[in-house]
Scaffold this motif. Structure first.
Motif, PDB file in Angstrom:
ATOM      1  N   LEU A   1      87.141  18.198  70.053  1.00  0.00           N
ATOM      2  CA  LEU A   1      86.864  19.436  70.775  1.00  0.00           C
ATOM      3  C   LEU A   1      87.804  19.512  71.967  1.00  0.00           C
ATOM      4  O   LEU A   1      87.929  18.554  72.722  1.00  0.00           O
ATOM      5  N   ASP A   2      88.461  20.627  72.099  1.00  0.00           N
ATOM      6  CA  ASP A   2      89.308  20.860  73.270  1.00  0.00           C
ATOM      7  C   ASP A   2      88.483  21.648  74.278  1.00  0.00           C
ATOM      8  O   ASP A   2      88.442  22.875  74.231  1.00  0.00           O
ATOM      9  N   TRP A   3      87.795  20.930  75.169  1.00  0.00           N
ATOM     10  CA  TRP A   3      86.989  21.602  76.181  1.00  0.00           C
ATOM     11  C   TRP A   3      87.900  22.424  77.079  1.00  0.00           C
ATOM     12  O   TRP A   3      89.009  21.995  77.400  1.00  0.00           O
ATOM     13  N   PRO A   4      87.489  23.624  77.478  1.00  0.00           N
ATOM     14  CA  PRO A   4      88.324  24.470  78.344  1.00  0.00           C
ATOM     15  C   PRO A   4      88.690  23.750  79.646  1.00  0.00           C
ATOM     16  O   PRO A   4      87.984  22.842  80.090  1.00  0.00           O
ATOM     17  N   GLU A   5      89.797  24.176  80.232  1.00  0.00           N
ATOM     18  CA  GLU A   5      90.290  23.566  81.464  1.00  0.00           C
ATOM     19  C   GLU A   5      89.273  23.587  82.590  1.00  0.00           C
ATOM     20  O   GLU A   5      89.216  22.665  83.398  1.00  0.00           O
ATOM     21  N   GLN A   6      88.454  24.631  82.643  1.00  0.00           N
ATOM     22  CA  GLN A   6      87.465  24.742  83.719  1.00  0.00           C
ATOM     23  C   GLN A   6      86.340  23.722  83.571  1.00  0.00           C
ATOM     24  O   GLN A   6      85.618  23.455  84.516  1.00  0.00           O
ATOM     25  N   ALA A   7      86.165  23.168  82.369  1.00  0.00           N
ATOM     26  CA  ALA A   7      85.119  22.177  82.128  1.00  0.00           C
ATOM     27  C   ALA A   7      85.655  20.785  82.437  1.00  0.00           C
ATOM     28  O   ALA A   7      86.838  20.505  82.259  1.00  0.00           O
ATOM     29  N   SER A   8      84.768  19.930  82.908  1.00  0.00           N
ATOM     30  CA  SER A   8      85.109  18.529  83.157  1.00  0.00           C
ATOM     31  C   SER A   8      84.296  17.683  82.205  1.00  0.00           C
ATOM     32  O   SER A   8      83.083  17.874  82.079  1.00  0.00           O
TER      33      SER A   8
ATOM     34  N   VAL B   1      87.907  31.458  76.956  1.00  0.00           N
ATOM     35  CA  VAL B   1      88.862  30.638  76.201  1.00  0.00           C
ATOM     36  C   VAL B   1      88.437  30.619  74.733  1.00  0.00           C
ATOM     37  O   VAL B   1      87.254  30.458  74.429  1.00  0.00           O
ATOM     38  N   ALA B   2      89.409  30.774  73.825  1.00  0.00           N
ATOM     39  CA  ALA B   2      89.100  30.693  72.402  1.00  0.00           C
ATOM     40  C   ALA B   2      88.802  29.237  72.038  1.00  0.00           C
ATOM     41  O   ALA B   2      89.536  28.339  72.444  1.00  0.00           O
ATOM     42  N   PRO B   3      87.722  28.989  71.282  1.00  0.00           N
ATOM     43  CA  PRO B   3      87.395  27.613  70.899  1.00  0.00           C
ATOM     44  C   PRO B   3      88.504  26.979  70.070  1.00  0.00           C
ATOM     45  O   PRO B   3      89.111  27.625  69.232  1.00  0.00           O
ATOM     46  N   SER B   4      88.764  25.714  70.335  1.00  0.00           N
ATOM     47  CA  SER B   4      89.755  24.946  69.582  1.00  0.00           C
ATOM     48  C   SER B   4      89.063  23.688  69.096  1.00  0.00           C
ATOM     49  O   SER B   4      88.497  22.929  69.885  1.00  0.00           O
ATOM     50  N   TRP B   5      89.104  23.473  67.788  1.00  0.00           N
ATOM     51  CA  TRP B   5      88.305  22.419  67.174  1.00  0.00           C
ATOM     52  C   TRP B   5      89.030  21.099  66.988  1.00  0.00           C
ATOM     53  O   TRP B   5      88.457  20.157  66.499  1.00  0.00           O
ATOM     54  N   GLY B   6      90.265  20.997  67.313  1.00  0.00           N
ATOM     55  CA  GLY B   6      90.948  19.727  67.121  1.00  0.00           C
ATOM     56  C   GLY B   6      91.973  19.500  68.198  1.00  0.00           C
ATOM     57  O   GLY B   6      92.388  20.423  68.878  1.00  0.00           O
ATOM     58  N   PRO B   7      92.361  18.240  68.386  1.00  0.00           N
ATOM     59  CA  PRO B   7      93.387  17.946  69.381  1.00  0.00           C
ATOM     60  C   PRO B   7      94.657  18.725  69.093  1.00  0.00           C
ATOM     61  O   PRO B   7      95.035  18.880  67.935  1.00  0.00           O
ATOM     62  N   SER B   8      95.297  19.229  70.129  1.00  0.00           N
ATOM     63  CA  SER B   8      96.512  20.009  69.938  1.00  0.00           C
ATOM     64  C   SER B   8      97.601  19.142  69.328  1.00  0.00           C
ATOM     65  O   SER B   8      97.665  17.946  69.547  1.00  0.00           O
TER      66      SER B   8
END
Length: 147
Positions: free
Chosen positions: A84-91, A131-138
């Motif tokens: 899961l690529d959590w959005p930048e605003q999330a820690s 942010v659009a959800p991203s399900w895997g590491p970039s």
């Protein structure tokens, strides 16, 4: 489910140690109520406080939630950052070690588990942060190659 269990097992081998002191003097571990079972380990997902009430009101189920003046922290099972690529605003805080800002428990679940389901939380965090959800590491291929 098996992938997550295997990742947790391999992660334990690689060492994501939960040091008693949190590994840094500027971090504290979020203390779970003793009556709750955290058999899956604990991580925490923090979001800016401005999103806290909105997330809480739209999640189908919330586990333990901690808050301070800057961030709200949701307890999730260990390894909820895998794929899961959590959005930048999330820690994302492995071991539930968060920046020392005196977070306090503001919500306890009705069940005996402290966890907020990570997928609904991930989708809601993506929605409120735009942010659009991203399900895997970039950088990893998203499609299965044809034989």
């Amino acid at each position: 489910m098996l992938r997550n269990a295997l990742s947790l097992l391999l992660g334990a081998r690689r060492g994501r140690p939960e040091e008693p002191d949190g590994g840094a003097p500027d971090r504290v571990r979020l203390p779970l109520p003793p009556a709750l079972s955290a058999s899956l380990g604990c991580d925490a997902v923090g979001v800016p406080a401005q999103y806290g009430f909105r997330l809480m009101s739209h999640l189908p189920r919330a586990g333990c939630v901690f808050a301070d003046a800057d961030r709200w922290w949701w307890i999730v099972p260990a390894g909820s950052d895998l794929d899961l690529d959590w959005p930048e605003q999330a820690s994302y805080a492995a071991g539930a070690y968060v920046p020392a800002g005196r977070p306090r428990l503001i919500h306890t679940p009705e069940s005996r588990t402290p966890y907020t389901p990570p997928i609904p939380l991930f989708l809601m965090v993506c929605q409120v942060t735009g942010v659009a959800p991203s399900w895997g590491p970039s950088g990893r291929p998203r499609a299965v190659p044809a034989p």
